[in-house]
Design a protein around this motif. Structure first.
Motif, PDB file in Angstrom:
ATOM      1  N   SER A 180       2.651 -24.150 -15.357  1.00 26.70           N
ATOM      2  CA  SER A 180       2.906 -24.100 -13.911  1.00 26.70           C
ATOM      3  C   SER A 180       1.666 -24.550 -13.157  1.00 26.70           C
ATOM      4  CB  SER A 180       3.302 -22.684 -13.448  1.00 26.70           C
ATOM      5  OG  SER A 180       2.199 -21.797 -13.541  1.00 26.70           O
ATOM      6  N   VAL A 181       1.926 -25.165 -11.999  1.00 24.83           N
ATOM      7  CA  VAL A 181       0.855 -25.566 -11.076  1.00 24.83           C
ATOM      8  C   VAL A 181       1.297 -25.123  -9.680  1.00 24.83           C
ATOM      9  CG1 VAL A 181      -0.487 -27.448 -10.076  1.00 24.83           C
ATOM     10  CG2 VAL A 181       0.210 -27.543 -12.482  1.00 24.83           C
ATOM     11  N   VAL A 182       0.429 -24.381  -9.023  1.00 21.08           N
ATOM     12  CA  VAL A 182       0.702 -23.928  -7.648  1.00 21.08           C
ATOM     13  C   VAL A 182      -0.397 -24.505  -6.766  1.00 21.08           C
ATOM     14  CG1 VAL A 182       1.035 -21.943  -6.127  1.00 21.08           C
ATOM     15  CG2 VAL A 182       1.720 -21.802  -8.544  1.00 21.08           C
ATOM     16  N   ASP A 183       0.018 -25.211  -5.674  1.00 21.64           N
ATOM     17  CA  ASP A 183      -1.015 -25.779  -4.797  1.00 21.64           C
ATOM     18  C   ASP A 183      -1.276 -24.859  -3.612  1.00 21.64           C
ATOM     19  OD1 ASP A 183       1.099 -26.175  -3.093  1.00 21.64           O
ATOM     20  OD2 ASP A 183       0.902 -28.358  -3.011  1.00 21.64           O
ATOM     21  N   ASP A 184      -2.182 -25.300  -2.726  1.00 21.94           N
ATOM     22  CA  ASP A 184      -2.601 -24.462  -1.591  1.00 21.94           C
ATOM     23  C   ASP A 184      -1.472 -24.227  -0.610  1.00 21.94           C
ATOM     24  OD1 ASP A 184      -4.820 -23.068  -0.348  1.00 21.94           O
ATOM     25  OD2 ASP A 184      -4.676 -24.583   1.245  1.00 21.94           O
ATOM     26  N   ASN A 185      -0.410 -25.055  -0.676  1.00 19.32           N
ATOM     27  CA  ASN A 185       0.736 -24.893   0.205  1.00 19.32           C
ATOM     28  C   ASN A 185       1.764 -23.933  -0.375  1.00 19.32           C
ATOM     29  OD1 ASN A 185      -0.292 -26.822   2.056  1.00 19.32           O
ATOM     30  ND2 ASN A 185       0.535 -28.484   0.769  1.00 19.32           N
ATOM     31  N   GLY A 186       1.484 -23.403  -1.556  1.00 20.78           N
ATOM     32  CA  GLY A 186       2.419 -22.481  -2.178  1.00 20.78           C
ATOM     33  C   GLY A 186       3.563 -23.184  -2.919  1.00 20.78           C
ATOM     34  N   CYS A 187       3.498 -24.519  -3.030  1.00 23.12           N
ATOM     35  CA  CYS A 187       4.527 -25.240  -3.783  1.00 23.12           C
ATOM     36  C   CYS A 187       4.270 -25.046  -5.281  1.00 23.12           C
ATOM     37  CB  CYS A 187       4.491 -26.721  -3.435  1.00 23.12           C
ATOM     38  SG  CYS A 187       4.895 -27.030  -1.696  1.00 23.12           S
ATOM     39  N   VAL A 188       5.340 -24.820  -5.980  1.00 21.61           N
ATOM     40  CA  VAL A 188       5.232 -24.486  -7.398  1.00 21.61           C
ATOM     41  C   VAL A 188       5.967 -25.553  -8.234  1.00 21.61           C
ATOM     42  CG1 VAL A 188       5.717 -22.763  -9.179  1.00 21.61           C
ATOM     43  CG2 VAL A 188       5.152 -22.024  -6.838  1.00 21.61           C
ATOM     44  N   ARG A 189       5.280 -25.987  -9.284  1.00 23.94           N
ATOM     45  CA  ARG A 189       5.944 -26.861 -10.261  1.00 23.94           C
ATOM     46  C   ARG A 189       5.865 -26.187 -11.632  1.00 23.94           C
ATOM     47  NH1 ARG A 189       7.262 -32.106 -10.806  1.00 23.94           N
ATOM     48  NH2 ARG A 189       6.209 -32.726  -8.896  1.00 23.94           N
ATOM     49  N   THR A 190       7.049 -26.043 -12.245  1.00 18.50           N
ATOM     50  CA  THR A 190       7.092 -25.458 -13.589  1.00 18.50           C
ATOM     51  C   THR A 190       7.714 -26.411 -14.616  1.00 18.50           C
ATOM     52  OG1 THR A 190       9.214 -24.422 -13.093  1.00 18.50           O
ATOM     53  CG2 THR A 190       7.229 -23.099 -12.684  1.00 18.50           C
ATOM     54  N   SER A 191       8.105 -27.605 -14.190  1.00 18.46           N
ATOM     55  CA  SER A 191       8.649 -28.596 -15.125  1.00 18.46           C
ATOM     56  C   SER A 191       8.189 -29.977 -14.688  1.00 18.46           C
ATOM     57  CB  SER A 191      10.182 -28.532 -15.165  1.00 18.46           C
ATOM     58  OG  SER A 191      10.731 -28.846 -13.901  1.00 18.46           O
ATOM     59  N   GLY A 192       8.311 -30.912 -15.572  1.00 19.22           N
ATOM     60  CA  GLY A 192       7.883 -32.269 -15.259  1.00 19.22           C
ATOM     61  C   GLY A 192       6.397 -32.381 -15.076  1.00 19.22           C
ATOM     62  N   LEU A 193       5.651 -31.473 -15.699  1.00 17.50           N
ATOM     63  CA  LEU A 193       4.202 -31.468 -15.539  1.00 17.50           C
ATOM     64  C   LEU A 193       3.567 -32.611 -16.319  1.00 17.50           C
ATOM     65  CD1 LEU A 193       3.870 -27.635 -15.773  1.00 17.50           C
ATOM     66  CD2 LEU A 193       3.349 -28.986 -13.757  1.00 17.50           C
ATOM     67  N   GLY A 194       2.285 -32.848 -16.034  1.00 15.83           N
ATOM     68  CA  GLY A 194       1.596 -34.008 -16.591  1.00 15.83           C
ATOM     69  C   GLY A 194       1.245 -33.859 -18.063  1.00 15.83           C
ATOM     70  N   THR A 195       0.337 -34.690 -18.466  1.00 16.49           N
ATOM     71  CA  THR A 195       0.036 -34.814 -19.893  1.00 16.49           C
ATOM     72  C   THR A 195      -0.635 -33.553 -20.427  1.00 16.49           C
ATOM     73  OG1 THR A 195      -2.084 -35.837 -19.416  1.00 16.49           O
ATOM     74  CG2 THR A 195      -0.197 -37.301 -19.718  1.00 16.49           C
ATOM     75  N   SER A 196      -0.515 -33.367 -21.713  1.00 14.99           N
ATOM     76  CA  SER A 196      -1.162 -32.272 -22.425  1.00 14.99           C
ATOM     77  C   SER A 196      -2.386 -32.807 -23.153  1.00 14.99           C
ATOM     78  CB  SER A 196      -0.187 -31.643 -23.426  1.00 14.99           C
ATOM     79  OG  SER A 196       0.989 -31.192 -22.770  1.00 14.99           O
ATOM     80  N   ALA A 197      -3.236 -31.878 -23.546  1.00 12.51           N
ATOM     81  CA  ALA A 197      -4.431 -32.234 -24.330  1.00 12.51           C
ATOM     82  C   ALA A 197      -4.331 -31.561 -25.686  1.00 12.51           C
ATOM     83  CB  ALA A 197      -5.697 -31.802 -23.600  1.00 12.51           C
ATOM     84  N   THR A 198      -4.737 -32.265 -26.709  1.00 19.14           N
ATOM     85  CA  THR A 198      -4.685 -31.733 -28.076  1.00 19.14           C
ATOM     86  C   THR A 198      -6.100 -31.589 -28.606  1.00 19.14           C
ATOM     87  OG1 THR A 198      -2.541 -32.771 -28.495  1.00 19.14           O
ATOM     88  CG2 THR A 198      -3.839 -32.118 -30.422  1.00 19.14           C
ATOM     89  N   VAL A 199      -6.418 -30.386 -29.033  1.00 17.75           N
ATOM     90  CA  VAL A 199      -7.696 -30.144 -29.695  1.00 17.75           C
ATOM     91  C   VAL A 199      -7.384 -29.941 -31.176  1.00 17.75           C
ATOM     92  CG1 VAL A 199      -9.726 -28.662 -29.893  1.00 17.75           C
ATOM     93  CG2 VAL A 199      -8.732 -29.154 -27.631  1.00 17.75           C
ATOM     94  N   THR A 200      -7.847 -30.861 -31.965  1.00 13.50           N
ATOM     95  CA  THR A 200      -7.600 -30.816 -33.412  1.00 13.50           C
ATOM     96  C   THR A 200      -8.732 -30.057 -34.082  1.00 13.50           C
ATOM     97  OG1 THR A 200      -6.453 -32.934 -33.315  1.00 13.50           O
ATOM     98  CG2 THR A 200      -7.224 -32.197 -35.473  1.00 13.50           C
TER      99      THR A 200
END
Length: 816
Positions: free
Chosen positions: A457-477
């Motif tokens: 999830s990402v919540v911005d200063d306007n209180g808008c919430v995104r819980t899907s369609g988020l950006g890329t992930s990082a992999t630590v091997t």
């Protein structure tokens, strides 16, 4: 003769040609004809005996006028006669002939040659008969049995004919579908000028009243049907008809010319049928219909239908249903639908299982998207509906970057990058919350295993919430550490200098780890190889080491000791080999039950019926034997003194020897040196005996073997000497013999011979050179050896001085 011929119900005559229809006479036929008999009447009496009859016959037709036949048949008979058999024959297929022509030439022969008519012959008959091909049928033979000739001579003829038929698809130039013919008599492929611009077409079968002949096929994915047709029938009574999907769509009757017809086809499957249908009375014209040049037009388009549902939502909202306002229509039997989505109306992708007429988009859209519905029929034609737009207000979004590779226990930094929304941001990823972050913030992580870090999830200063369609992930091997492998043990007593595969497994295989083999611990010595196995061939007991070397660590060693069978000297007594093995160099080693190699042989054992029985005996000390006859100081001959090694070998070989063999006999050089020392000391201790070595090998030593039986030590002085070389293997000394061609056994030894003059030696005067000669009774053991005597002034036989005289038996003495 054609056994299946039958007599025509109606006699065929030449004049029937004039009644043939114009189209009938031009159709190709197949026919066959055979002269099966000749007849002669007793009308030419021969005053001199039997009549000498001669017949010749030929066939031809109005298409191929060149005759076939002409063979001569003769018969001597007194009066009328008939000759039966198979004489002139003709077979023609697919020709535009309308009649069969048969010619006969026959006479009574009075002059030679027999088969040539000349002025001396008489009663000649020359005639030609013509048989028209009246009313031929398709696929059924018309059959005739006729007699051609005059009262004097004639011939019997069988013949048959029918229309030539070809494949209906060829006749109609139709390749799209399979044609099926049926009815009372089905349509058939006719060759001739019934065709419309070609040489063939499909013709209806020859049928009677209230019967029909049809031609049909089934097709789909076609828009139009085009064909040529013609009919010759009773006007408004008998019809050539066209049915589409069992519905009459067109018909013709009477006398028509060829016409081209095109009809549209229905969506889905189409069943097309042409039918020549007769009523219950009256036949007119040629009483049949014709079809030619059938072709289909592929379907090229479809109506994809239309959709509705253009709308605007907030990011993460739930779009309303996208409805179908019109379904698609096509020439295929069914239509498949697939909803597609795009963000730029250029690149479209399919939406999983969205294959219905309508579609309900999922909630949580993060950007403006476009939808359309694709329609594809089973003809392979595709079309697309109109496009509807779902406009999405933006929500905050971001991505995690910082793909890294670390070893266990280390850490890495992830970077959050905002792609939309207003800072600061609160994040949740992998179950952990992070507050008040700006774009570009680095976040340390210490995973214990390889981990994919994904925003939940990402919540911005306007209180808008995104819980899907988020950006890329990082992999630590996380690269793992290795633990040592385990080396499979090797049974002791393996054959020395043979390939042995060592195998290591088990433990933890760390990232990038590979097993490496060394001759020394901790990576020292030589690198033998990499991987789970390695091949070695030790001669002596050897320890090998393996460890894992990987990206993050190098493990401790695993080790294994390989103990080959030992090369050894047996203790006092006799040892017998119980097994054998062959090494990489071709040496077959014979091994005792205690795992000691006592003898080695190189050679071909293919001829051995059983494993050779090998034994070695050790006496503990060398053997010694004297054949002394008396005291050397008293002028007595001591004979020989013999020494033999304490060790001897035996090989009991059963079978066939192939070529030569090399043998390695393992014994310590100290045993030989002890024997040589003893012999040397004995020579020194007995100077009066004047001992010398019997064999001129170093220190008088030689190896020898016997032949014909087991070697039982000691034998001291066997007749076969063995050329040998010495060597060392695994610290064990050996003597190697080459070129051996027989097996028994042997050893080695030293023989000392004495040169003392016996008491019974007599000197004789030699008148030839002034020097005395020697007459002596010498023991046979000294035969061929050098005899040393003391001498001086030889004026008298008893005068001995200090001069040394050397005399060889059978030779005069020398001057020294």
């Amino acid at each position: 003769m054609f056994s299946y011929y039958r007599t025509l119900a109606t006699t065929l005559v030449i004049t029937a040609l004039m009644g043939l229809p114009v189209y009938l006479t031009a159709q190709n036929v197949d026919y066959e004809a055979l002269v099966n008999s000749y007849q002669a009447q007793n009308m030419c009496n021969d005053l001199f005996g039997d009549e000498d009859y001669t017949w010749k016959s030929w066939f031809s037709d109005d298409e191929f006028t060149t005759e076939v036949g002409g063979a001569c048949t003769t018969q001597d008979a007194n009066g009328s006669t008939t000759v039966s058999g198979q004489f002139t024959r003709i077979v023609r297929n697919n020709i535009a002939a309308t009649e069969l022509r048969a010619r006969l030439d026959a006479w009574e022969n009075d002059e030679n040659p027999r088969c040539e008519f000349d002025n001396g012959d008489d009663c000649r008959t020359q005639t030609t008969c013509v048989y028209p091909f009246t009313d031929p049928l398709e696929n059924t033979w018309r059959i005739g049995n006729e007699t051609c000739g005059s009262g004097n001579y004639s011939m019997g003829i069988n013949y048959r004919y029918r229309y030539t038929t070809i494949d209906l698809r060829l006749a109609t130039d139709f390749v799209d579908e399979q044609l099926l013919a049926g009815g009372s008599r089905p349509f058939w492929g006719a060759v001739g000028n019934w065709a419309n611009g070609g040489s063939d077409c499909a013709a209806s079968g020859t049928i009677g009243d209230n019967a029909h002949s049809n031609l049909r096929f089934t097709t789909r994915c076609k828009e139009t049907l085009t064909f040529d047709w013609r009919v010759s029938s009773e006007v408004d009574g008998d019809y050539l008809q066209l049915y589409k999907n069992n519905v009459l769509v067109r018909q013709i009757s009477g006398q028509t010319r060829w016409a081209t017809v095109t009809i549209p086809l229905d969506a889905g499957y189409n069943i097309i049928e042409w039918r020549y249908q007769k009523n219950g009375s009256i036949s007119a014209g040629e009483d049949r219909g014709w079809i030619d040049h059938i072709r289909l037009q592929d379907a090229t388009s479809l109506n994809p239908g239309s959709i509705s549902g253009t709308q605007t939502i907030c990011s993460g909202g739930n779009p309303s249903n996208l409805a179908s306002t019109a379904a698609g229509v096509s020439f295929g039997t069914n239509i498949l639908y697939q909803w597609q989505i795009s963000i730029d109306q250029v690149n479209w992708r399919n939406i999983g299982t969205a294959t219905n007429l309508s579609y309900n988009p999922p909630a949580g859209l993060s950007q403006t998207v476009y939808y359309r519905r694709r329609a594809t029929d089973n003809c392979g034609i595709t079309g697309f509906s109109n496009v509807v737009t779902v406009t999405v207000k933006p929500l905050p979004n971001g991505s995690l970057t910082g793909d890294a590779t670390i070893c266990e226990g280390n850490s890495a930094n992830l970077t959050f990058t905002a792609t939309s929304g207003t800072a600061p941001f609160d994040l949740v990823f992998n179950g952990t919350s992070y507050q008040n972050l700006t774009s570009g913030t680095q976040i340390p992580v210490t995973p214990t295993t390889t981990t994919i870090y994904s925003l939940s999830s990402v919540v911005d200063d306007n209180g808008c919430v995104r819980t899907s369609g988020l950006g890329t992930s990082a992999t630590v091997t996380v690269e793992t550490n290795s633990t040592p492998p385990t080396i499979a043990p090797v049974s002791p007593g393996v054959c020395p200098n043979t390939n042995i595969v060592l195998s290591a497994s088990g433990g933890i295989v760390g990232t990038g780890a590979v097993i490496r083999w060394y001759t020394g611990p901790n990576g020292t010595g030589s690198l033998l190889g990499s991987g789970p196995t390695v091949t070695v061939s030790p001669t002596v007991e050897t320890t090998y080491y393996a460890r894992r070397e990987g990206n993050c660590n190098t493990t401790a060693d695993a080790s294994v000791t390989v103990s080959p069978a030992l090369f050894g000297y047996i203790p006092v007594g006799t040892e017998t080999a119980t097994s054998s093995c062959t090494d990489n160099d071709g040496w077959t080693h014979f091994v005792t039950g205690g795992g000691v190699i006592i003898l080695s042989i190189k050679g071909d054992f293919a001829g051995a019926t059983v494993l050779p029985q090998v034994s070695v005996r050790n006496n503990g000390t060398f053997y010694v034997e004297s054949t002394e006859a008396g005291d050397c100081t008293q002028g007595n001959s001591p004979g020989e003194r013999r020494y033999e090694l304490p060790r001897s070998w035996n090989v009991d070989f059963t079978g066939t020897l192939n070529g030569t063999y090399d043998v390695r006999f393992y014994y310590p050089s100290s045993e030989r040196m002890a024997m040589e020392t003893a012999a040397d000391e004995y020579i020194t201790a007995n100077p009066d005996c004047n001992y010398t070595y019997k064999y001129a090998t170093p220190n008088g030593f030689r190896h020898f073997k016997n032949v014909g039986g087991p070697y039982v030590a000691p034998q001291y002085d066997e007749s076969i000497s063995l050329a040998s070389t010495s060597g060392l293997v695994a610290g064990i000394e050996y003597a190697e013999f080459t070129g051996i061609t027989s097996f028994s056994g042997g050893s080695g030894g030293i023989v000392l011979s004495s040169a003392v003059v016996p008491n019974d030696v007599a000197f004789l005067d030699d008148a030839t050179n002034g020097y005395p000669s020697i007459q002596a009774a010498i023991d046979a053991a000294t035969d061929g050896q050098t005899l040393f005597i003391l001498g001086g002034n030889y004026n008298e036989t008893t005068d001995f001085g200090t001069k040394m005289l050397t005399v060889k038996i059978g030779m005069p003495p020398t001057n020294n």
